[in-house]
Design a protein around this motif. Structure first.
Motif: not given
Ligand code: NAD
Ligand code: MG
Length: 393
Positions: A391, A337, A393, A387-388, A194, A357, A353-354, A349-350, A346
């Motif tokens: 997630l 992504a 940050r 999704t981005v 991550g 999804r 996930r993107v 590790r995201d 992101i």
């Protein structure tokens, strides 16, 4: 003289292609070059290779390129935009098209080259992932010649019989063994993945490549896209394609036959080898790549891939098995992504996930007309962007 168009001339594959062409001025001439944003590099290439045409993204870039060329006394005609890209890919004045644009942006021009019956050297795997059936149909219906540039697929092509009819069974092929280096994070503790940075992800142990494919290699999405690419190129179902981790990248891939024979293509990891192979096929030309010295390498290792460390590889197999527009959705969400990761929005590790999804969000229309593909591609990009945003940050 073979007259060549290079789509994506300023990229890693484009530059390697020009390096090979420069070694054989008696055999090849450059008809056209394209670039997206690196105008200065394109101007320098035009000065050396003197193409008839050059294509960039927009009017501003075209004006800048035209001014640079005028100052250097180079008479290349400057154009811009997608229509111009298709035109240099399908012109009667070109024989061979190197399709080396990265991502979905390469689909239209690569398809135009196939529809015009050109010899298509395909590096842009995303085109085949998005619309493999349409692409293979365009090749067959227009008597185009399709030669794979991706090192694994070029290796497999070399290990198959000369007149392979796109049927593994008929040729006695048990398995296509796609080798994968495993990328920079093969042995890194999974819990720390991550935290990796774009710089670390782009530092591939064996190959020097563009940033998008470098991140794809770190997630192994690249291998996933290549599994789908192999499916379309060689008519092989998912069950006949196996991924083998081989950290040295000396064996570029293998074909395993029903009599127990396994054929492999080996070489130093340098894209000029598959590029030279495809340019000269069925002959051979020098590429500038040093001869392989196995005694210096000493050890070749092989492992099974770990799907928990590399969930993107599992997602790609899922997309291939689902068929229809699922691979296009996988590819589009991955592009968003990867860009978000490179832009530090992101974490590493995201990325999976993107993509996962988007594959849940966007329906598989089953049908694969170009309109279906492009519609599901847009929906996947919208899902991925949502999704981005969540997630980020
Ligand atoms: P790169 O990022 O180095 O170069 C990409 C090229 O595409 C550049 O010339 C750029 O100007 C052009 N481009 C980018 N966006 C564009 C757009 N929207 N419209 C038009 N042109 C655009 O990428 P690369 O590493 O050379 O990879 C190119 C393709 O080859 C990818 O599909 C990749 O998967 C494939 N490939 C690359 C390697 C490698 O070793 N680099 C190996 C196998 C396959
Ligand atoms: Mg490859």
């Amino acid at each position: 003289m073979q007259r060549i168009t290079i789509l994506g001339a300023t990229g890693s594959i484009g530059v390697s292609t020009l390096d090979v062409l420069a070694r054989h001025p008696d055999k090849y001439s450059v008809y056209a070059l394209s670039a997206h944003s690196r105008i200065d590099e394109l101007a320098a290439q035009c000065e050396v290779f003197r193409p008839q045409r050059a294509v960039v993204a927009d009017a501003e870039g075209a004006a800048r390129l035209a001014a640079l060329l005028r100052a250097r006394g180079v008479h290349t005609e400057v154009e811009y935009g997608e229509v111009a890209l298709r035109a240099i890919a399908s012109s009667p004045d070109t024989d061979t098209v190197m399709a080396a644009i990265v991502g979905a942006a390469g689909l239209g021009p690569a398809m135009a080259a196939a529809a015009a019956g050109k010899k298509v050297l395909l590096a842009n795997k995303e085109a085949l992932v998005m619309s493999g059936q349409l692409f293979m149909d365009a090749v067959a219906n227009n008597k185009a010649t399709l030669l794979p540039i991706d090192s694994e697929h070029n290796a497999i092509f070399q290990c198959l019989p000369a007149h392979y009819g796109r049927s593994p069974e008929a040729a006695g092929v048990e398995k296509i063994l796609l080798t994968a280096s495993g990328g920079p994070f093969l042995n890194r503790a999974v819990e720390t993945l991550g935290d990796v940075t774009p710089e670390q992800a782009c530092k591939h142990p064996n190959w020097s490549m563009g940033r998008k494919i470098s991140v794809d290699s770190a997630t192994m999405m690249n291998k996933g896209l290549e599994v789908i690419e192999a499916h379309w190129l060689f008519g092989a179902p998912a069950e006949r394609i196996e991924v083998v981790i081989h950290p040295q990248s000396v064996i570029h891939s293998m074909v395993s036959y029903n009599d127990g024979s396994v054929l492999a293509e080996l070489g130093n990891p340098d894209m000029r080898t598959p590029i030279a192979h495809a340019l000269a096929y069925p002959e051979r030309i020098a590429s500038g790549v040093a001869q392989l010295d196995l005694t210096r390498i000493g050890t070749l290792q092989f492992y099974q891939p770990d799907f928990e460390r590399f969930p993107c590889l599992a997602l790609a197999f899922d997309a291939l098995r689902a068929g229809g527009t699922a691979p296009a959705v996988l590819n589009a969400a991955n592009e968003i992504a990867v860009q978000a990761f490179l832009d530090r929005q992101i974490g590493f590790r995201d990325i999976d996930r993107v993509v996962a999804r988007a594959m849940d969000d966007v329906s598989n229309t089953g049908a694969v007309s170009i309109d279906d593909v492009l519609a599901q591609d847009s929906l996947a990009r919208e899902s991925a962007a949502r999704t981005v945003a969540r997630l980020a940050r």
